[in-house]
Design a protein around this motif. Structure first.
Motif, mmCIF file in Angstrom:
data_model
loop_
_atom_site.group_PDB
_atom_site.id
_atom_site.type_symbol
_atom_site.label_atom_id
_atom_site.label_comp_id
_atom_site.label_asym_id
_atom_site.label_seq_id
_atom_site.Cartn_x
_atom_site.Cartn_y
_atom_site.Cartn_z
ATOM 1 N N ASP A 10 0.821 -1.213 0.000
ATOM 2 C CA ASP A 10 0.000 0.000 0.000
ATOM 3 C C ASP A 10 0.854 1.262 0.000
ATOM 4 O O ASP A 10 0.525 2.248 -0.669
ATOM 5 N N TYR A 29 1.050 -5.792 -8.740
ATOM 6 C CA TYR A 29 -0.016 -6.785 -8.836
ATOM 7 C C TYR A 29 0.513 -8.082 -9.438
ATOM 8 O O TYR A 29 1.332 -8.059 -10.362
ATOM 9 N N GLU A 102 -7.720 -5.596 0.918
ATOM 10 C CA GLU A 102 -6.778 -6.040 -0.094
ATOM 11 C C GLU A 102 -6.111 -7.333 0.354
ATOM 12 O O GLU A 102 -5.697 -7.456 1.503
ATOM 13 N N PHE A 114 -0.225 -7.532 -4.769
ATOM 14 C CA PHE A 114 -1.673 -7.639 -4.703
ATOM 15 C C PHE A 114 -2.150 -8.877 -5.447
ATOM 16 O O PHE A 114 -1.730 -9.129 -6.574
ATOM 17 N N ASP A 117 -7.589 -6.581 -4.969
ATOM 18 C CA ASP A 117 -7.608 -5.201 -4.482
ATOM 19 C C ASP A 117 -9.034 -4.690 -4.619
ATOM 20 O O ASP A 117 -9.550 -4.557 -5.728
#
Length: 124
Positions: A10, A29, A102, A114, A117
């Motif tokens: 984050d 990601y 998340e 991630f 999300d």
């Protein structure tokens, strides 16, 4: 930079949005990650690039605040309160915020990325 803790994902998300670094943002990601949006989902890097590109295009400034982390076995659930300011297509300033949920996963090389999300997951 590399996310070495769940919270780093984050923190780096915020830094990359604020700096307009779309490639770095997408790289946070997993290749098949899902981003939940108001009108559906974006899955995979190509769709994520399109979805996240709107944040960059709007010159978004975002503040991320991880308030809780639940971690087990290389998977973590982040609870994040965020707020943002951006420029609308008509040039006006807009502000928005949310409570995200998340899922991040530790990769074999130690990075966290991630997997899912949901920026508005706290309001569902």
């Amino acid at each position: 930079m590399t996310a070495r803790t769940p919270e780093d994902v984050d923190r780096l998300f915020g830094e990359y949005v604020n700096a307009g670094r779309l490639d770095d943002l997408v790289a946070l990601y997993e290749p098949d990650a899902v981003l939940v949006q108001r009108g559906g989902t974006a899955r995979g890097h190509a769709q994520l690039r399109d979805a996240l590109g709107t944040l960059i295009a709007a010159k978004t400034a975002i503040a991320m605040n991880v308030v809780k982390v639940a971690e087990s076995g290389g998977v973590a659930l982040l609870y994040n309160q965020w707020s943002a300011k951006a420029t609308a297509p008509d040039g006006s300033a807009v502000e928005f915020s949310g409570s995200a949920r998340e899922v991040v996963r530790r990769q074999p090389d130690g990075r966290w990325l991630f997997a899912i999300d949901d920026p508005y997951g706290g309001g569902a």
